[in-house]
Design a protein around this motif. Structure first.
Motif, PDB file in Angstrom:
ATOM      1  N   ILE A 137       0.835  -1.192   0.000  1.00 42.86           N
ATOM      2  CA  ILE A 137       0.000   0.000   0.000  1.00 42.86           C
ATOM      3  C   ILE A 137       0.876   1.250   0.000  1.00 42.86           C
ATOM      4  O   ILE A 137       0.644   2.186  -0.770  1.00 42.86           O
ATOM      5  CB  ILE A 137      -0.947   0.015   1.220  1.00 42.86           C
ATOM      6  N   ASP A 138       1.876   1.256   0.872  1.00 43.41           N
ATOM      7  CA  ASP A 138       2.748   2.423   0.976  1.00 43.41           C
ATOM      8  C   ASP A 138       3.482   2.692  -0.339  1.00 43.41           C
ATOM      9  O   ASP A 138       3.581   3.840  -0.780  1.00 43.41           O
ATOM     10  CB  ASP A 138       3.742   2.256   2.117  1.00 43.41           C
ATOM     11  N   GLU A 139       3.964   1.641  -0.978  1.00 42.66           N
ATOM     12  CA  GLU A 139       4.657   1.810  -2.258  1.00 42.66           C
ATOM     13  C   GLU A 139       3.711   2.371  -3.320  1.00 42.66           C
ATOM     14  O   GLU A 139       4.091   3.240  -4.110  1.00 42.66           O
ATOM     15  CB  GLU A 139       5.251   0.482  -2.725  1.00 42.66           C
ATOM     16  N   ALA A 140       2.477   1.887  -3.328  1.00 45.60           N
ATOM     17  CA  ALA A 140       1.492   2.404  -4.289  1.00 45.60           C
ATOM     18  C   ALA A 140       1.210   3.880  -4.022  1.00 45.60           C
ATOM     19  O   ALA A 140       1.147   4.683  -4.954  1.00 45.60           O
ATOM     20  CB  ALA A 140       0.206   1.580  -4.216  1.00 45.60           C
ATOM     21  N   TYR A 141       1.067   4.241  -2.758  1.00 43.07           N
ATOM     22  CA  TYR A 141       0.813   5.644  -2.397  1.00 43.07           C
ATOM     23  C   TYR A 141       1.956   6.532  -2.880  1.00 43.07           C
ATOM     24  O   TYR A 141       1.729   7.556  -3.532  1.00 43.07           O
ATOM     25  CB  TYR A 141       0.636   5.759  -0.879  1.00 43.07           C
ATOM     26  N   TYR A 142       3.180   6.140  -2.558  1.00 40.33           N
ATOM     27  CA  TYR A 142       4.324   6.963  -2.936  1.00 40.33           C
ATOM     28  C   TYR A 142       4.529   6.999  -4.453  1.00 40.33           C
ATOM     29  O   TYR A 142       4.966   8.009  -4.994  1.00 40.33           O
ATOM     30  CB  TYR A 142       5.594   6.526  -2.204  1.00 40.33           C
ATOM     31  N   SER A 143       4.150   5.930  -5.140  1.00 40.89           N
ATOM     32  CA  SER A 143       4.275   5.962  -6.597  1.00 40.89           C
ATOM     33  C   SER A 143       3.256   6.947  -7.193  1.00 40.89           C
ATOM     34  O   SER A 143       3.531   7.585  -8.215  1.00 40.89           O
ATOM     35  CB  SER A 143       4.105   4.576  -7.215  1.00 40.89           C
ATOM     36  N   LEU A 144       2.099   7.087  -6.553  1.00 41.89           N
ATOM     37  CA  LEU A 144       1.122   8.079  -6.996  1.00 41.89           C
ATOM     38  C   LEU A 144       1.647   9.500  -6.813  1.00 41.89           C
ATOM     39  O   LEU A 144       1.307  10.404  -7.562  1.00 41.89           O
ATOM     40  CB  LEU A 144      -0.194   7.916  -6.234  1.00 41.89           C
ATOM     41  N   LEU A 145       2.466   9.682  -5.802  1.00 41.33           N
ATOM     42  CA  LEU A 145       3.044  10.998  -5.539  1.00 41.33           C
ATOM     43  C   LEU A 145       4.329  11.235  -6.326  1.00 41.33           C
ATOM     44  O   LEU A 145       4.888  12.326  -6.263  1.00 41.33           O
ATOM     45  CB  LEU A 145       3.377  11.136  -4.044  1.00 41.33           C
ATOM     46  N   ASN A 146       4.789  10.192  -7.022  1.00 41.52           N
ATOM     47  CA  ASN A 146       6.076  10.236  -7.724  1.00 41.52           C
ATOM     48  C   ASN A 146       7.232  10.497  -6.770  1.00 41.52           C
ATOM     49  O   ASN A 146       8.178  11.192  -7.094  1.00 41.52           O
ATOM     50  CB  ASN A 146       6.073  11.275  -8.847  1.00 41.52           C
ATOM     51  N   VAL A 147       7.111   9.929  -5.552  1.00 37.50           N
ATOM     52  CA  VAL A 147       8.152  10.058  -4.532  1.00 37.50           C
ATOM     53  C   VAL A 147       8.773   8.686  -4.338  1.00 37.50           C
ATOM     54  O   VAL A 147       8.074   7.680  -4.249  1.00 37.50           O
ATOM     55  CB  VAL A 147       7.536  10.548  -3.201  1.00 37.50           C
ATOM     56  N   SER A 148      10.063   8.643  -4.237  1.00 37.05           N
ATOM     57  CA  SER A 148      10.758   7.352  -4.019  1.00 37.05           C
ATOM     58  C   SER A 148      10.930   7.070  -2.558  1.00 37.05           C
ATOM     59  O   SER A 148      11.041   7.908  -1.744  1.00 37.05           O
ATOM     60  CB  SER A 148      12.107   7.366  -4.695  1.00 37.05           C
TER      61      SER A 148
END
Length: 153
Positions: free
Chosen positions: A142-153
């Motif tokens: 979930i966290d990886e999906a959230y950060y990918s939506l923000l374009n944050v690594s």
């Protein structure tokens, strides 16, 4: 490939619209979505006025989707029909140019996820919404999906 356009649209159909999980969209899904939206936005409370508002939004959305996507006029919209309709009506257009019922649906879903009504979807709100929709055993997904939506690594 997991985040391909086809997979994203299929995800929207499967996890946002096909509430009875029968593999296609029909009016029943949107009747159920109206009640779900009312209860979730009201955090358990479901007033008659709010329910009527959501019934109007969801049934208008269904009618619009059926008009745009039920190509064979059988009363159901398959994933493939929905993909074609999104391609025809939304891809390459600005949000302001989307059909009105679709914008209303997007905005009502945002309000349901934005638990503290601050206009921002925080990680915790995103997690809460995700675990209601899909079964996961690792929060990292979930966290990886959230950060990918923000374009944050």
């Amino acid at each position: 490939m997991a985040s391909s356009w086809d997979n994203r649209v299929a995800f929207v159909v499967r996890y946002l619209y096909d509430i009875d999980c029968n593999g296609y969209l029909d009016a029943h899904d949107f009747h159920c979505l109206a009640l779900r939206s009312c209860v979730l936005e009201g955090k358990g409370e479901c007033s008659k006025a709010r329910l009527q508002k959501y019934q109007h939004i969801m049934l208008s959305l269904w009618e619009e989707i059926a008009q745009m996507a039920d190509f064979d006029k059988d009363g159901i919209v398959t994933v493939d029909e929905f993909k074609q309709a999104v391609m025809n009506c939304c891809v390459g257009r600005r949000y302001e140019d989307f059909p009105q019922a679709m914008k209303a649906f997007i905005e009502s879903n945002f309000r349901m996820i934005d638990l503290n009504s601050d206009g921002i979807l925080a990680l915790e709100e995103y997690r809460y919404d995700c675990v209601q929709r899909i079964v996961l055993e690792d929060i990292k997904i979930i966290d990886e999906a959230y950060y990918s939506l923000l374009n944050v690594s």
